[in-house]
Design a protein around this motif. Structure first.
Motif, short mmCIF file in Angstrom:
data_model
loop_
_atom_site.label_atom_id
_atom_site.label_comp_id
_atom_site.label_asym_id
_atom_site.label_seq_id
_atom_site.Cartn_x
_atom_site.Cartn_y
_atom_site.Cartn_z
N ILE A 123 -52.96 126.24 -88.51
CA ILE A 123 -53.03 127.20 -89.62
C ILE A 123 -53.66 128.50 -89.16
N ALA A 124 -54.72 128.38 -88.34
CA ALA A 124 -55.49 129.55 -87.91
C ALA A 124 -54.71 130.50 -87.02
N THR A 125 -53.60 130.04 -86.43
CA THR A 125 -52.83 130.94 -85.57
C THR A 125 -52.18 132.08 -86.36
N GLY A 126 -51.97 131.86 -87.65
CA GLY A 126 -51.28 132.86 -88.46
C GLY A 126 -49.77 132.83 -88.30
N ALA A 127 -49.27 131.86 -87.49
CA ALA A 127 -47.84 131.82 -87.20
C ALA A 127 -47.01 131.50 -88.44
N PHE A 128 -47.54 130.66 -89.31
CA PHE A 128 -46.74 130.25 -90.48
C PHE A 128 -46.46 131.43 -91.41
N LEU A 157 -60.43 119.25 -96.64
CA LEU A 157 -59.28 119.52 -97.52
C LEU A 157 -59.48 120.80 -98.31
N GLN A 158 -60.68 120.99 -98.84
CA GLN A 158 -60.97 122.21 -99.59
C GLN A 158 -60.83 123.44 -98.69
N SER A 159 -61.34 123.34 -97.47
CA SER A 159 -61.26 124.46 -96.53
C SER A 159 -59.81 124.79 -96.16
N LYS A 160 -59.00 123.77 -95.91
CA LYS A 160 -57.60 124.01 -95.56
C LYS A 160 -56.84 124.68 -96.70
N CYS A 161 -57.04 124.16 -97.91
CA CYS A 161 -56.31 124.72 -99.05
C CYS A 161 -56.72 126.18 -99.28
N PRO A 171 -50.71 126.12 -100.98
CA PRO A 171 -51.00 124.81 -100.41
C PRO A 171 -50.34 123.70 -101.21
N LEU A 172 -49.95 122.65 -100.53
CA LEU A 172 -49.37 121.46 -101.14
C LEU A 172 -50.02 120.25 -100.47
N ILE A 173 -50.42 119.27 -101.25
CA ILE A 173 -51.05 118.07 -100.70
C ILE A 173 -50.11 116.90 -100.85
N VAL A 174 -49.80 116.23 -99.73
CA VAL A 174 -48.98 115.03 -99.72
C VAL A 174 -49.86 113.89 -99.23
N THR A 175 -50.01 112.84 -100.04
CA THR A 175 -50.94 111.78 -99.68
C THR A 175 -50.29 110.70 -98.82
N GLN A 176 -51.16 109.98 -98.16
CA GLN A 176 -50.79 108.74 -97.50
C GLN A 176 -50.26 107.79 -98.58
N PHE A 177 -49.35 106.90 -98.19
CA PHE A 177 -48.84 105.96 -99.18
C PHE A 177 -49.88 104.87 -99.47
N LEU A 191 -60.44 115.25 -106.70
CA LEU A 191 -59.76 116.44 -106.18
C LEU A 191 -59.97 117.62 -107.11
N ARG A 192 -59.74 117.41 -108.40
CA ARG A 192 -59.89 118.50 -109.35
C ARG A 192 -61.35 118.85 -109.57
N ARG A 193 -62.26 117.89 -109.47
CA ARG A 193 -63.68 118.20 -109.58
C ARG A 193 -64.13 119.12 -108.44
N TRP A 194 -63.52 118.97 -107.29
CA TRP A 194 -63.83 119.84 -106.15
C TRP A 194 -63.20 121.22 -106.30
N GLY A 195 -62.49 121.43 -107.36
CA GLY A 195 -61.88 122.74 -107.60
C GLY A 195 -60.61 122.98 -106.82
N ILE A 196 -60.03 121.92 -106.28
CA ILE A 196 -58.78 122.04 -105.53
C ILE A 196 -57.63 121.85 -106.51
N ASP A 197 -56.88 122.92 -106.77
CA ASP A 197 -55.84 122.87 -107.79
C ASP A 197 -54.43 122.85 -107.22
N ALA A 198 -54.29 122.55 -105.94
CA ALA A 198 -52.97 122.52 -105.30
C ALA A 198 -52.11 121.42 -105.89
#
Length: 287
Positions: A123-128, A157-161, A171-177, A191-198
């Motif tokens: 993500i940090a490369t800025g390539a996307f 997770l919060q930092s990535k989003c 951001p989009l979160i796809v969980t493990q099955f 997730l929502r308590r952490w303020g992550i609304d993705a």
């Protein structure tokens, strides 16, 4: 966590609206054969497997687009050997398959094969964002991560989003099955308590042979205790036959709340694509 009492009821068919699927490069023929059963523009994730020729993965991404679906290629950070190969493949996917969404994971190797130790480094490369990617998916782990504490999982997770959003992408979160609704619902609450609304895609195992399901569970570190599997509808003392996720989806539909935000399903077709999409359509039919 006990089930919250409420008057909100999400139907299983509505929860399955706009579901997504995961395939490998080898699944293109099966996807083609199942095209008529899948809605146009359905999001199809293309995995990044070890030892796989990048050209095969790119061809699969192109095929997904030609079939009228929305491709989301995976990028496994520790399996990428250089910045050049990463950007070459990314730009080819954009130019040749119209890719606007991607998914990043760290990958299974303990040691990276190149300069990227985790998905945050990609993500940090800025390539996307430079390539025009509009949505960038990351993984969610409702049953925990083998190499991180719960607090670390939430911090990462919060930092990535936040980083993805700060770079102008969604951001989009796809969980493990998983096989049990309890960890999913508890994780959504947190997730929502952490303020992550993705937006979230909950990982659902497609119908498959019981031995196949248990094999994937063991490989992926998913909880598959006797009690969990009995709740799912499987007796691990009888490994004959197949099982589908109807109980899991019905339980999720009964317990997901408006406060959980945008939640959809992401199917891992362990028993095959056609079997999975036929099962989805049958389960969505009025009962």
């Amino acid at each position: 966590m006990p089930m919250l009492q409420n008057d909100y009821h999400l139907s299983p068919s509505r929860l399955s609206d706009h579901y997504s699927l995961e395939i490998t490069a080898k699944d293109v023929d099966a996807l083609h054969d199942s095209k008529a059963l899948i809605a146009p523009d359905t999001q199809i994730a293309i995995t990044f497997l070890p030892g796989e020729d990048p050209s095969s993965r790119l061809a699969a991404t192109q095929a997904v687009r030609k079939l009228g679906f929305e491709p989301m290629p995976h990028f496994s950070a520790r399996r990428i050997d250089s910045l050049r190969s990463f950007e070459t493949y990314l730009h080819a996917a954009v130019a040749q398959a119209g890719v606007t969404r991607c998914f990043v994971v760290a990958g299974d190797p303990l040691l990276p094969e190149g300069p990227f130790s985790d998905s945050a480094a990609l993500i940090a490369t800025g390539a996307f964002e430079r390539a025009g990617i509009r949505t960038l998916g990351v993984g969610g782990h409702p049953e925990g991560h083998p190499h991180m504490s719960e607090a670390q999982c939430w911090d990462v997770l919060q930092s990535k989003c936040a980083e993805i959003a700060g770079r102008g992408m969604e951001p989009l979160i796809v969980t493990q099955f998983g096989f049990n609704a309890d960890p999913f619902v508890s994780w959504l609450d947190n997730l929502r308590r952490w303020g992550i609304d993705a937006p979230v895609r909950i990982g659902i195992p497609g119908p498959a042979g019981i031995k196949t399901l248990l094999r994937f569970a063991g490989r992926c570190g998913v909880g598959a205790s006797t009690a969990v599997m009995a709740k799912y509808g499987i007796s691990i003392t009888r490994l004959i036959g197949t099982a589908g996720p109807e109980r899991l989806i019905d339980d999720l539909a009964a317990r997901i709340l408006p406060s959980h935000g945008d939640v959809r399903l992401h199917f891992y077709p362990f028993g095959g694509i056609e079997r999975t999409v036929r099962w989805i359509e049958n389960h969505r039919a009025p009962r």
